[in-house]
Write a protein that holds these residues in place. Structure first.
Motif, mmCIF file in Angstrom:
data_model
loop_
_atom_site.group_PDB
_atom_site.id
_atom_site.type_symbol
_atom_site.label_atom_id
_atom_site.label_comp_id
_atom_site.label_asym_id
_atom_site.label_seq_id
_atom_site.Cartn_x
_atom_site.Cartn_y
_atom_site.Cartn_z
ATOM 1 N N GLN A 37 0.805 -1.227 0.000
ATOM 2 C CA GLN A 37 0.000 0.000 0.000
ATOM 3 C C GLN A 37 0.834 1.272 0.000
ATOM 4 O OE1 GLN A 37 -2.731 -0.967 3.374
ATOM 5 N NE2 GLN A 37 -4.280 -0.934 1.776
ATOM 6 N N GLY A 38 2.128 1.144 -0.159
ATOM 7 C CA GLY A 38 2.974 2.325 -0.261
ATOM 8 C C GLY A 38 3.237 2.977 1.080
ATOM 9 N N LEU A 39 3.673 4.234 1.009
ATOM 10 C CA LEU A 39 4.046 4.989 2.208
ATOM 11 C C LEU A 39 2.889 5.824 2.728
ATOM 12 C CD1 LEU A 39 7.627 6.396 1.467
ATOM 13 C CD2 LEU A 39 6.994 4.926 3.375
ATOM 14 N N PHE A 40 2.813 5.979 4.042
ATOM 15 C CA PHE A 40 1.953 6.990 4.649
ATOM 16 C C PHE A 40 2.681 7.550 5.869
ATOM 17 C CE2 PHE A 40 0.968 3.336 7.163
ATOM 18 C CZ PHE A 40 0.637 3.813 8.422
ATOM 19 N N LYS A 41 2.250 8.717 6.317
ATOM 20 C CA LYS A 41 2.983 9.434 7.367
ATOM 21 C C LYS A 41 2.155 9.513 8.641
ATOM 22 C CE LYS A 41 5.744 13.633 8.067
ATOM 23 N NZ LYS A 41 6.208 14.907 7.459
ATOM 24 N N PHE A 42 2.828 9.349 9.776
ATOM 25 C CA PHE A 42 2.191 9.532 11.081
ATOM 26 C C PHE A 42 3.223 10.054 12.059
ATOM 27 C CE2 PHE A 42 1.173 8.004 15.350
ATOM 28 C CZ PHE A 42 -0.059 8.603 15.527
ATOM 29 N N ASP A 43 2.909 11.190 12.702
ATOM 30 C CA ASP A 43 3.758 11.752 13.758
ATOM 31 C C ASP A 43 5.219 11.870 13.299
ATOM 32 O OD1 ASP A 43 4.289 12.855 16.201
ATOM 33 O OD2 ASP A 43 4.487 10.945 17.258
ATOM 34 N N ASP A 44 5.392 12.486 12.118
ATOM 35 C CA ASP A 44 6.729 12.731 11.547
ATOM 36 C C ASP A 44 7.479 11.454 11.208
ATOM 37 O OD1 ASP A 44 6.374 15.495 11.810
ATOM 38 O OD2 ASP A 44 7.098 15.461 13.884
ATOM 39 N N GLN A 45 6.780 10.337 11.122
ATOM 40 C CA GLN A 45 7.421 9.067 10.761
ATOM 41 C C GLN A 45 6.641 8.442 9.603
ATOM 42 O OE1 GLN A 45 10.214 7.015 12.025
ATOM 43 N NE2 GLN A 45 9.660 6.062 10.084
ATOM 44 N N ASN A 46 7.349 8.024 8.544
ATOM 45 C CA ASN A 46 6.724 7.333 7.421
ATOM 46 C C ASN A 46 6.739 5.827 7.652
ATOM 47 O OD1 ASN A 46 6.167 9.668 5.935
ATOM 48 N ND2 ASN A 46 8.199 9.686 5.025
ATOM 49 N N TYR A 47 5.694 5.158 7.170
ATOM 50 C CA TYR A 47 5.587 3.711 7.288
ATOM 51 C C TYR A 47 5.234 3.110 5.938
ATOM 52 C CZ TYR A 47 5.340 4.404 12.365
ATOM 53 O OH TYR A 47 5.615 4.760 13.663
ATOM 54 N N TRP A 48 5.859 1.962 5.626
ATOM 55 C CA TRP A 48 5.434 1.163 4.491
ATOM 56 C C TRP A 48 4.291 0.265 4.959
ATOM 57 C CZ3 TRP A 48 6.836 1.889 -0.402
ATOM 58 C CH2 TRP A 48 8.000 2.622 -0.666
ATOM 59 N N GLY A 49 3.237 0.191 4.151
ATOM 60 C CA GLY A 49 2.075 -0.605 4.539
ATOM 61 C C GLY A 49 1.855 -1.787 3.602
ATOM 62 N N TYR A 50 1.526 -2.929 4.200
ATOM 63 C CA TYR A 50 1.205 -4.146 3.451
ATOM 64 C C TYR A 50 -0.119 -4.669 3.989
ATOM 65 C CZ TYR A 50 6.250 -3.866 2.587
ATOM 66 O OH TYR A 50 7.499 -3.426 2.267
ATOM 67 N N SER A 51 -1.014 -5.077 3.095
ATOM 68 C CA SER A 51 -2.352 -5.497 3.505
ATOM 69 C C SER A 51 -2.615 -6.940 3.072
ATOM 70 C CB SER A 51 -3.403 -4.574 2.880
ATOM 71 O OG SER A 51 -4.703 -5.008 3.211
ATOM 72 N N ILE A 52 -3.250 -7.705 3.977
ATOM 73 C CA ILE A 52 -3.679 -9.071 3.684
ATOM 74 C C ILE A 52 -5.160 -9.160 4.009
ATOM 75 C CG2 ILE A 52 -3.345 -11.520 4.174
ATOM 76 C CD1 ILE A 52 -0.529 -10.844 5.144
ATOM 77 N N GLU A 53 -5.958 -9.658 3.085
ATOM 78 C CA GLU A 53 -7.414 -9.705 3.254
ATOM 79 C C GLU A 53 -7.903 -11.149 3.390
ATOM 80 O OE1 GLU A 53 -9.260 -6.954 3.360
ATOM 81 O OE2 GLU A 53 -7.715 -5.503 2.798
ATOM 82 N N GLY A 54 -8.951 -11.330 4.193
ATOM 83 C CA GLY A 54 -9.681 -12.589 4.246
ATOM 84 C C GLY A 54 -8.873 -13.796 4.695
ATOM 85 N N ILE A 55 -8.262 -13.705 5.868
ATOM 86 C CA ILE A 55 -7.484 -14.837 6.398
ATOM 87 C C ILE A 55 -8.424 -15.769 7.161
ATOM 88 C CG2 ILE A 55 -5.450 -15.501 7.711
ATOM 89 C CD1 ILE A 55 -4.503 -12.597 7.531
#
Length: 330
Positions: A155-173
């Motif tokens: 899911q790319g990068l997003f920012k929170f509290d001056d820190q960027n995070y790479w996001g990965y999503s898994i659906e329907g486990i």
């Protein structure tokens, strides 16, 4: 850093997820957040925040007659388990831990916990309940992950509290489904890896990683949504309805305020008009009296002294009326 990650997980709990049939399970996981990062000694920190929802109207006390309410399976060689909510009772058991606090009917229990994994070891995860969405987050600059054995989405990068995070999503486990996370703290994702329309097959598995997905929502949302009476509503639809109600209320308020103001202005205008007409009538009446006084004096019915006295009184009254009329004209 650990404090920021904890705040991030608390904030992310309002992100909406798609529905997933829970089958025969009375409990399902709406969303499971997992932040993966490297510890100072080279081991891997695994920070978890999980929403367990009781699908039944009755309090959920677990399956069977034992004391366990929820069973949480941890990877082999997991160590340093840390439970972050002292309001929920738990016990560590073989292969994980259990909770002993019931989940109220139609309510959600948020389970925060963390543990560590040995350095450079593949992390094999097994879920115990149906999971609608798992979001795996890696702080920017602290490595990357590879998911094996299940389809995932970058899911790319997003920012929170001056820190960027790479996001990965898994659906329907599904319950008892197992998959593997490979964390490499020295390999960073490509800068545009969250934007390219492509799929990459993982060697030695049937996993597919898709590099397209909508961006994360603002992580400043509070987890209270999950524990509020409205948690079963889609937050986006709820927000639209609430906004429509607020806008309608403001519109009606403005309309009736304007209507009342126009009514007041109209009433004021009517009162001024009546006052003006009354002054005009008084002026005409005084003028008629002066003309009548002239006729009476001309007929010799009044002495000169009486005539002058009455004329002076009429003139003073007429001056006052004219001054009041001038206020309307000016």
């Amino acid at each position: 850093m650990m404090r920021k990650i904890t705040i991030l997980l608390l904030g992310l709990l309002l992100i909406p997820v798609n529905g997933l049939a829970a089958g025969n399970s009375k409990v399902s996981v709406d969303v499971h957040y997992l932040v993966v990062s490297a510890a100072e000694d080279g081991s891997t920190n695994m920070m978890n925040m999980v929403n367990y929802t009781n699908q039944s109207e009755k309090d959920y006390t677990g399956e069977g007659s034992g004391e366990a309410v929820l069973h949480v399976t941890l990877p082999n060689e997991a160590k340093d388990l840390n439970f972050l909510d002292n309001k929920i009772a738990f016990k560590q058991v073989d292969k994980g831990f259990i909770t002993t606090t019931p989940i109220l009917g139609n309510q959600t229990m948020v389970l925060p916990y963390s543990y560590r994994m040995p350095k450079e070891q593949e992390i094999k995860l097994t879920v115990d309940y149906p999971v609608q969405t798992m979001q795996i987050l890696v702080p920017e600059g602290r490595g990357s992950i590879e998911v094996k054995g299940i389809q995932s989405t970058n899911q790319g990068l997003f920012k929170f509290d001056d820190q960027n995070y790479w996001g990965y999503s898994i659906e329907g486990i599904m319950p008892k489904q197992t998959f593997t996370i490979v964390y490499n703290k020295d390999v960073q994702p490509a800068a545009d890896s969250g934007k390219q329309n492509q799929t990459a097959s993982t060697a030695g598995s049937n996993s597919t990683v898709t590099h397209t997905a909508p961006a994360f929502h603002n992580p400043g949302h509070l987890r209270m949504w999950a524990q509020s009476p409205f948690h079963r509503f889609n937050p986006h639809v709820f927000l639209i309805i609430l906004s429509a109600i607020i806008i309608a209320g403001i519109s009606y308020y403005a309309y009736f305020r304007r209507k009342a103001r126009l009514g007041e202005e109209r009433l004021g205008a009517d009162q001024e008009e009546r006052a003006f007409k009354l002054l005009m009538a008084k002026q005409k009446a005084i003028m008629d009296k002066i003309i009548e006084l002239e006729d009476t004096f001309g007929d010799g019915k009044l002495t000169e002294a009486e005539y002058l006295a009455k004329l002076d009184a009429y003139k003073q009254h007429l001056v006052q009326v004219k001054l009041k009329l001038r206020d309307f004209i000016d």
